[in-house]
Design a protein around this motif. Structure first.
Motif, PDB file in Angstrom:
ATOM      1  N   PRO A 156       0.430  -0.958   0.273  1.00 12.83           N
ATOM      2  CA  PRO A 156       0.137  -0.149   0.152  1.00 12.83           C
ATOM      3  C   PRO A 156       0.624   1.283  -0.207  1.00 12.83           C
ATOM      4  CG  PRO A 156      -0.307  -1.188   2.367  1.00 12.83           C
ATOM      5  CD  PRO A 156       0.296  -2.022   1.631  1.00 12.83           C
ATOM      6  N   ALA A 157       2.812   1.104   0.280  1.00 13.76           N
ATOM      7  CA  ALA A 157       2.642   2.487   0.062  1.00 13.76           C
ATOM      8  C   ALA A 157       3.295   3.021  -0.665  1.00 13.76           C
ATOM      9  CB  ALA A 157       4.314   1.812   1.078  1.00 13.76           C
ATOM     10  N   ILE A 158       3.051   2.202  -1.730  1.00 14.73           N
ATOM     11  CA  ILE A 158       3.094   2.608  -3.314  1.00 14.73           C
ATOM     12  C   ILE A 158       2.374   3.485  -3.327  1.00 14.73           C
ATOM     13  CG2 ILE A 158       3.373   1.696  -5.944  1.00 14.73           C
ATOM     14  CD1 ILE A 158       3.729  -0.771  -4.728  1.00 14.73           C
ATOM     15  N   ILE A 159       1.544   3.307  -3.331  1.00 17.98           N
ATOM     16  CA  ILE A 159       0.059   4.416  -3.591  1.00 17.98           C
ATOM     17  C   ILE A 159      -0.087   5.721  -2.878  1.00 17.98           C
ATOM     18  CG2 ILE A 159      -2.305   5.153  -2.884  1.00 17.98           C
ATOM     19  CD1 ILE A 159      -2.936   1.900  -3.196  1.00 17.98           C
ATOM     20  N   GLU A 160       1.219   6.165  -2.015  1.00 22.49           N
ATOM     21  CA  GLU A 160       1.721   7.280  -1.799  1.00 22.49           C
ATOM     22  C   GLU A 160       2.185   8.019  -2.842  1.00 22.49           C
ATOM     23  OE1 GLU A 160       1.791   7.879   2.171  1.00 22.49           O
ATOM     24  OE2 GLU A 160       0.447   6.656   3.490  1.00 22.49           O
ATOM     25  N   GLU A 161       3.709   6.720  -2.462  1.00 19.56           N
ATOM     26  CA  GLU A 161       4.645   7.226  -3.506  1.00 19.56           C
ATOM     27  C   GLU A 161       4.107   7.736  -5.152  1.00 19.56           C
ATOM     28  OE1 GLU A 161       6.536   4.241  -4.263  1.00 19.56           O
ATOM     29  OE2 GLU A 161       7.528   4.221  -1.826  1.00 19.56           O
ATOM     30  N   LEU A 162       2.587   7.097  -5.351  1.00 14.89           N
ATOM     31  CA  LEU A 162       2.721   7.542  -6.781  1.00 14.89           C
ATOM     32  C   LEU A 162       1.504   8.968  -6.635  1.00 14.89           C
ATOM     33  CD1 LEU A 162       1.224   3.809  -7.883  1.00 14.89           C
ATOM     34  CD2 LEU A 162       3.185   5.676  -9.347  1.00 14.89           C
ATOM     35  N   VAL A 163       1.117   8.982  -5.832  1.00 13.76           N
ATOM     36  CA  VAL A 163       0.360  10.526  -5.642  1.00 13.76           C
ATOM     37  C   VAL A 163       1.283  11.421  -5.185  1.00 13.76           C
ATOM     38  CG1 VAL A 163      -1.129  11.734  -3.555  1.00 13.76           C
ATOM     39  CG2 VAL A 163      -2.262   9.185  -4.495  1.00 13.76           C
ATOM     40  N   GLU A 164       2.390  11.273  -4.420  1.00 18.52           N
ATOM     41  CA  GLU A 164       3.074  12.608  -4.842  1.00 18.52           C
ATOM     42  C   GLU A 164       3.858  12.325  -5.732  1.00 18.52           C
ATOM     43  OE1 GLU A 164       4.077  14.400  -1.901  1.00 18.52           O
ATOM     44  OE2 GLU A 164       2.798  13.792  -0.306  1.00 18.52           O
ATOM     45  N   ARG A 165       4.325  11.609  -6.151  1.00 18.17           N
ATOM     46  CA  ARG A 165       4.021  11.234  -7.849  1.00 18.17           C
ATOM     47  C   ARG A 165       3.577  12.860  -8.817  1.00 18.17           C
ATOM     48  NH1 ARG A 165       5.351  12.029 -13.054  1.00 18.17           N
ATOM     49  NH2 ARG A 165       6.231  11.754 -14.068  1.00 18.17           N
ATOM     50  N   GLY A 166       1.947  12.874  -8.482  1.00 17.88           N
ATOM     51  CA  GLY A 166       0.965  12.950  -9.203  1.00 17.88           C
ATOM     52  C   GLY A 166       0.579  12.427 -10.389  1.00 17.88           C
ATOM     53  N   CYS A 167       0.544  11.135 -10.294  1.00 21.99           N
ATOM     54  CA  CYS A 167      -0.787  10.429 -10.473  1.00 21.99           C
ATOM     55  C   CYS A 167      -2.194  10.331  -9.928  1.00 21.99           C
ATOM     56  CB  CYS A 167      -0.313   8.642  -9.905  1.00 21.99           C
ATOM     57  SG  CYS A 167      -1.801   7.909 -10.962  1.00 21.99           S
ATOM     58  N   LEU A 168      -3.182  10.797 -10.695  1.00 18.96           N
ATOM     59  CA  LEU A 168      -4.265  10.122  -9.333  1.00 18.96           C
ATOM     60  C   LEU A 168      -4.769   9.127  -8.834  1.00 18.96           C
ATOM     61  CD1 LEU A 168      -6.521  13.821 -11.671  1.00 18.96           C
ATOM     62  CD2 LEU A 168      -4.617  13.930  -9.550  1.00 18.96           C
ATOM     63  N   MET A 169      -5.877   9.062  -8.018  1.00 15.87           N
ATOM     64  CA  MET A 169      -6.602   7.787  -7.421  1.00 15.87           C
ATOM     65  C   MET A 169      -8.074   8.111  -8.014  1.00 15.87           C
ATOM     66  SD  MET A 169      -3.674   6.016  -7.092  1.00 15.87           S
ATOM     67  CE  MET A 169      -1.445   6.272  -6.860  1.00 15.87           C
ATOM     68  N   GLN A 170      -8.408   7.181  -8.740  1.00 20.44           N
ATOM     69  CA  GLN A 170      -9.566   7.003  -8.751  1.00 20.44           C
ATOM     70  C   GLN A 170     -10.404   5.731  -7.789  1.00 20.44           C
ATOM     71  OE1 GLN A 170     -11.282   4.658 -11.443  1.00 20.44           O
ATOM     72  NE2 GLN A 170     -12.740   4.337  -9.519  1.00 20.44           N
ATOM     73  N   VAL A 171     -10.876   5.949  -6.745  1.00 27.04           N
ATOM     74  CA  VAL A 171     -11.388   4.678  -5.901  1.00 27.04           C
ATOM     75  C   VAL A 171     -12.667   4.185  -6.354  1.00 27.04           C
ATOM     76  CG1 VAL A 171     -12.193   4.152  -3.782  1.00 27.04           C
ATOM     77  CG2 VAL A 171      -9.784   5.043  -4.178  1.00 27.04           C
ATOM     78  N   THR A 172     -13.543   2.881  -6.139  1.00 27.71           N
ATOM     79  CA  THR A 172     -14.538   2.785  -6.611  1.00 27.71           C
ATOM     80  C   THR A 172     -15.649   2.593  -5.549  1.00 27.71           C
ATOM     81  OG1 THR A 172     -13.468   0.947  -8.036  1.00 27.71           O
ATOM     82  CG2 THR A 172     -16.486   0.167  -7.432  1.00 27.71           C
ATOM     83  N   ALA A 173     -16.673   4.115  -6.149  1.00 27.82           N
ATOM     84  CA  ALA A 173     -17.607   3.933  -5.111  1.00 27.82           C
ATOM     85  C   ALA A 173     -18.030   2.697  -3.797  1.00 27.82           C
ATOM     86  CB  ALA A 173     -18.724   4.374  -5.640  1.00 27.82           C
ATOM     87  N   ALA A 174     -18.032   0.995  -4.461  1.00 29.12           N
ATOM     88  CA  ALA A 174     -19.070   0.081  -3.986  1.00 29.12           C
ATOM     89  C   ALA A 174     -17.503  -0.163  -3.347  1.00 29.12           C
ATOM     90  CB  ALA A 174     -19.459  -0.863  -5.006  1.00 29.12           C
ATOM     91  N   SER A 175     -16.535   0.279  -3.287  1.00 31.90           N
ATOM     92  CA  SER A 175     -15.482  -0.642  -2.197  1.00 31.90           C
ATOM     93  C   SER A 175     -15.003   0.201  -0.945  1.00 31.90           C
ATOM     94  CB  SER A 175     -13.548  -0.162  -3.131  1.00 31.90           C
ATOM     95  OG  SER A 175     -13.630  -0.762  -4.099  1.00 31.90           O
ATOM     96  N   LEU A 176     -15.316   1.784  -1.091  1.00 36.88           N
ATOM     97  CA  LEU A 176     -15.750   2.401   0.436  1.00 36.88           C
ATOM     98  C   LEU A 176     -17.082   1.592   1.178  1.00 36.88           C
ATOM     99  CD1 LEU A 176     -13.947   4.741   1.501  1.00 36.88           C
ATOM    100  CD2 LEU A 176     -15.697   6.059   0.388  1.00 36.88           C
ATOM    101  N   ILE A 177     -18.095   1.717   0.523  1.00 35.67           N
ATOM    102  CA  ILE A 177     -18.957   0.987   1.383  1.00 35.67           C
ATOM    103  C   ILE A 177     -18.916  -1.481   1.913  1.00 35.67           C
ATOM    104  CG2 ILE A 177     -20.037   2.408   1.350  1.00 35.67           C
ATOM    105  CD1 ILE A 177     -22.179   1.171  -0.890  1.00 35.67           C
ATOM    106  N   GLY A 178     -18.353  -2.120   0.640  1.00 38.12           N
ATOM    107  CA  GLY A 178     -17.302  -3.507   1.040  1.00 38.12           C
ATOM    108  C   GLY A 178     -17.887  -3.763  -0.064  1.00 38.12           C
ATOM    109  N   GLY A 179     -18.185  -3.133  -1.021  1.00 42.29           N
ATOM    110  CA  GLY A 179     -18.783  -4.098  -2.321  1.00 42.29           C
ATOM    111  C   GLY A 179     -17.827  -5.105  -2.961  1.00 42.29           C
ATOM    112  N   PHE A 180     -16.660  -4.570  -2.527  1.00 41.82           N
ATOM    113  CA  PHE A 180     -15.425  -5.242  -3.467  1.00 41.82           C
ATOM    114  C   PHE A 180     -15.009  -6.052  -2.012  1.00 41.82           C
ATOM    115  CE2 PHE A 180     -16.313  -2.963  -6.743  1.00 41.82           C
ATOM    116  CZ  PHE A 180     -16.633  -3.347  -7.666  1.00 41.82           C
TER     117      PHE A 180
END
Length: 269
Positions: A156-180
């Motif tokens: 998971p630490a790679i995500i923070e590295e990518l965000v700092e690098r300028g990559c934008l992150m799209q999270v699936t709405a259903a993931s946030l409420i347990g759908g996946f």
């Protein structure tokens, strides 16, 4: 801002709403049912993102543009108040950059500003070379559903590295409420709490399963990161993409709502 206002005007940058082109809507009837569900959820604009490249090499840019334009006409005829724009869910592979430059592969909103990037679900490979190549074209990468990628779930630490690098992150709405599943939900919650998100999007595929639902994710994001961040992720940042405007890189400032003292007392009693 009233509660009703909060729950309208959403913009969805990832949806398989275009009929008969990939594993999303099978036909126009599916598309219309999904579109009505989206409107009922408070969504006003959807960027249609059929798969391109990978197993969908036959999906060409001009065909996607034509199909999305036809879908808009169908929505208008059926008086469904939804704007649709062309885009693509782009599998990262050799030759992708040249096809983006030519327009054969479609950027989000067809503005040649933001590209929705899909990794293989089972692994992660370094994205820095891809992000560098996109930057030279004046484009920014948006990583599709990182919380569902098995490689990133283990690193998971790679995500923070990518965000700092300028990559934008799209999270699936259903993931946030347990759908996946629990692992993806935990990752999505971690990203939200740390502001490592730029878009919540439905990745909708059907009117029956993986539906275009946004309100539950908006409510959960508000609980975890504050209303301001939730509005940015569900409305303001995706609207900027839909209009071809830049989205601020780096982490989003989050401010979780403070719990009242009587609630805290109640838990300790």
């Amino acid at each position: 801002m009233s509660a009703d206002t909060q729950l309208t005007g959403f913009v969805d940058i990832h949806s398989h709403l275009t009929p008969g082109i990939d594993d999303g809507a099978a036909d126009v009837e599916d598309s219309l049912a999904m579109a009505q569900l989206a409107v009922d959820e408070g969504i006003k604009t959807i960027i249609c993102t059929p798969h391109q490249l990978g197993g969908y090499a036959e999906n060409k840019g001009d065909d996607i543009r034509r199909r999305v334009a036809a879908l808009q006409e169908t929505l208008d005829t059926n008086r469904i108040p939804l704007q649709v724009l062309p885009g693509a869910d782009v599998r990262i592979e050799d030759g992708m950059i040249d096809k983006l430059a030519s327009g054969e592969v479609v950027s989000l909103g067809d503005h040649r500003k933001h590209v929705l990037l899909e990794l293989p679900h089972e692994l992660y490979f370094p994205l820095e070379p891809v992000l560098d190549s996109l930057e030279r074209l004046g484009m920014t990468g948006v990583l599709s559903h990182p919380e569902r990628n098995r490689g990133l779930l283990h690193q998971p630490a790679i995500i923070e590295e990518l965000v700092e690098r300028g990559c934008l992150m799209q999270v699936t709405a259903a993931s946030l409420i347990g759908g996946f599943g629990q692992a993806s939900q935990a990752m999505a919650e971690r990203m939200v709490k740390r502001g490592m998100v730029h878009f919540l999007a439905t990745d909708a595929h059907s009117p029956k399963s993986r539906r275009p639902m946004m309100r539950g994710a908006f409510a959960r994001a508000t609980e975890l990161a504050g209303e301001g961040a939730a509005v940015l992720w569900c409305r303001e940042f995706p609207l900027a993409v839909a209009e071809g405007r830049p989205v601020p890189a780096g982490p989003t400032k989050v401010q979780p709502p403070k719990r009242s003292s009587w609630m805290a007392w109640g838990r300790s009693a």
